[in-house]
Enzyme design. Sequence first.
Site, mmCIF file in Angstrom:
data_model
loop_
_atom_site.group_PDB
_atom_site.id
_atom_site.type_symbol
_atom_site.label_atom_id
_atom_site.label_comp_id
_atom_site.label_asym_id
_atom_site.label_seq_id
_atom_site.Cartn_x
_atom_site.Cartn_y
_atom_site.Cartn_z
ATOM 1 N N LYS A 159 0.862 -1.189 0.000
ATOM 2 C CA LYS A 159 0.000 0.000 0.000
ATOM 3 C C LYS A 159 0.899 1.239 0.000
ATOM 4 O O LYS A 159 1.099 1.879 1.036
ATOM 5 C CB LYS A 159 -0.908 -0.066 1.245
ATOM 6 C CG LYS A 159 -2.211 0.654 1.119
ATOM 7 C CD LYS A 159 -3.144 0.203 2.235
ATOM 8 C CE LYS A 159 -4.225 1.206 2.553
ATOM 9 N NZ LYS A 159 -5.041 1.650 1.447
HETATM 10 N N1 PMP Z 1 -8.011 -1.612 -2.600
HETATM 11 C C1 PMP Z 1 -7.435 -0.422 -2.425
HETATM 12 C C2 PMP Z 1 -6.699 0.187 -3.556
HETATM 13 C C3 PMP Z 1 -7.525 0.239 -1.195
HETATM 14 O O1 PMP Z 1 -6.939 1.430 -1.006
HETATM 15 C C4 PMP Z 1 -8.261 -0.348 -0.143
HETATM 16 C C5 PMP Z 1 -8.411 0.355 1.170
HETATM 17 N N2 PMP Z 1 -7.386 0.054 2.061
HETATM 18 C C6 PMP Z 1 -8.838 -1.611 -0.372
HETATM 19 C C7 PMP Z 1 -8.704 -2.208 -1.613
HETATM 20 C C8 PMP Z 1 -9.559 -2.346 0.724
HETATM 21 O O2 PMP Z 1 -8.630 -2.865 1.634
HETATM 22 P P1 PMP Z 1 -9.006 -3.042 3.176
HETATM 23 O O3 PMP Z 1 -10.207 -3.888 3.203
HETATM 24 O O4 PMP Z 1 -7.828 -3.703 3.781
HETATM 25 O O5 PMP Z 1 -9.276 -1.694 3.709
#
Ligand code: PMP
Length: 313
Positions: A159
Site C-alpha cells: 500500500k
Molecule cells: N483496494 C485499495 C486500492 C484500497 O486502497 C483499499 C483500502 N485500504 C482496499 C482495496 C480495501 O482494503 P481493506 O479492506 O484492507 O481496507
Amino acid sequence: MSYAPESIAYHQGEYKPLKDCNVNIMTHALQYGTMVFGGLRGYYDAESDNVYLFRPEDHMRRLHRSAHIMQMVPPLSESKMVEVALEITRRNNYRCNVYYRPFVYKDALQLSPRLHDVTDDFAMYSLVLDDYLDTSRGMRTVVSSWRRIDENIIPTRAKVSGGYANSALAKSEAVQHGFDEAIFLDSRGFVSEGSAENIFMVRDGVLITPPVTASVLEGITRRSILELARLEGMTVLERDIARTELYIADELFFCGTGAQVAWIEEVDRRIIADGQIGPITRRLRDRFRQAVIGKDPETRNWVRPVFESRVNA
Ligand code: PMP
C-alpha cells in the site's frame, strides 16, 4: 472526516497534538511517494460504551509487509503498532467511529529516488469517520480509462502512497463525470478493483472476486467477506472477471475499510440486475456490520476492545 488539530497522534516516537506532527519539505516520502500506509477502523458500540478495533493485527502485518516490499525497516513491531492505535484511542477518549492511519515513511532529507540507505520512521493519526461512501444507496460506477498499476510498475500488494496517484486519477475522472466510483481493469484487461475498494460479483449464486494477482490490494475486508461467505455456506471463487461479466452480474459490491460493504447499482450505464441491493450482498453486509462491533459469535476474535471499563470516564 475532518482535521482535528488538537487530537493526539503519534510521531517521532511520541504522542502529541496532530498540529505539532510535521515534516521538512525535503522529506524523501514527500518528494517520491515513498511511504507505505494502513487504514483501519475502530467502531463505537454505544451499548457497551466501547470502541472495537477491527482486525488491527492483520492491518499492522500488512503494513509491515508493504514496508518489506519497499525495503523499509519499521521502528516498531506489529504488536507495538497495535498498542499505539489503542493508546491513541484512549488519549482521545473516543466515543465515536474512528479511522486510524498508520504509516512508515522514508524520512531522510535525501535527494535520490532509491530505497536503500534512506532512513524510515513510523507515525499514526486518527480521524472521526462514519461512512466514506454513501452506503444507503447503490453506487453508480464506471470502468476507468486509467489502467491499474501492476506488479512490475508499482505493486498494489504494497500500500504505497505513490501508487495512490493512480487511484486519484481514476476517482476524480469518475466523480467529475457524475459517477460515484471507478472500476479499474488490470494491465491484462481483467477487472481489478475500485480506487480504494476491492470488488465482488455474484453470478448464479457463486460469490466471485478477482485473485490477488489481478493488481489488487490484498484487502482485509475482502478476506473478511470471503471468510464470512464460507461461514454462511456460500460457494466462493477467486478468479479473473471480464468487464462485460459486470454488466450481467446478479449482484455487485465494493468492500474496504472505508467503504465497508457498498452495493453497486450501475456500471457503464448498465443497471445491475433489478437495480436493488441483492440478497447475498445484504446478508454479507448485515453480518459484516455485526462482526465489526464484536457481535458475531463466530468472528469475535476479529475485534479488539479498547477500554477495559469506562464508567463515567
Ligand atoms: N483496494 C485499495 C486500492 C484500497 O486502497 C483499499 C483500502 N485500504 C482496499 C482495496 C480495501 O482494503 P481493506 O479492506 O484492507 O481496507
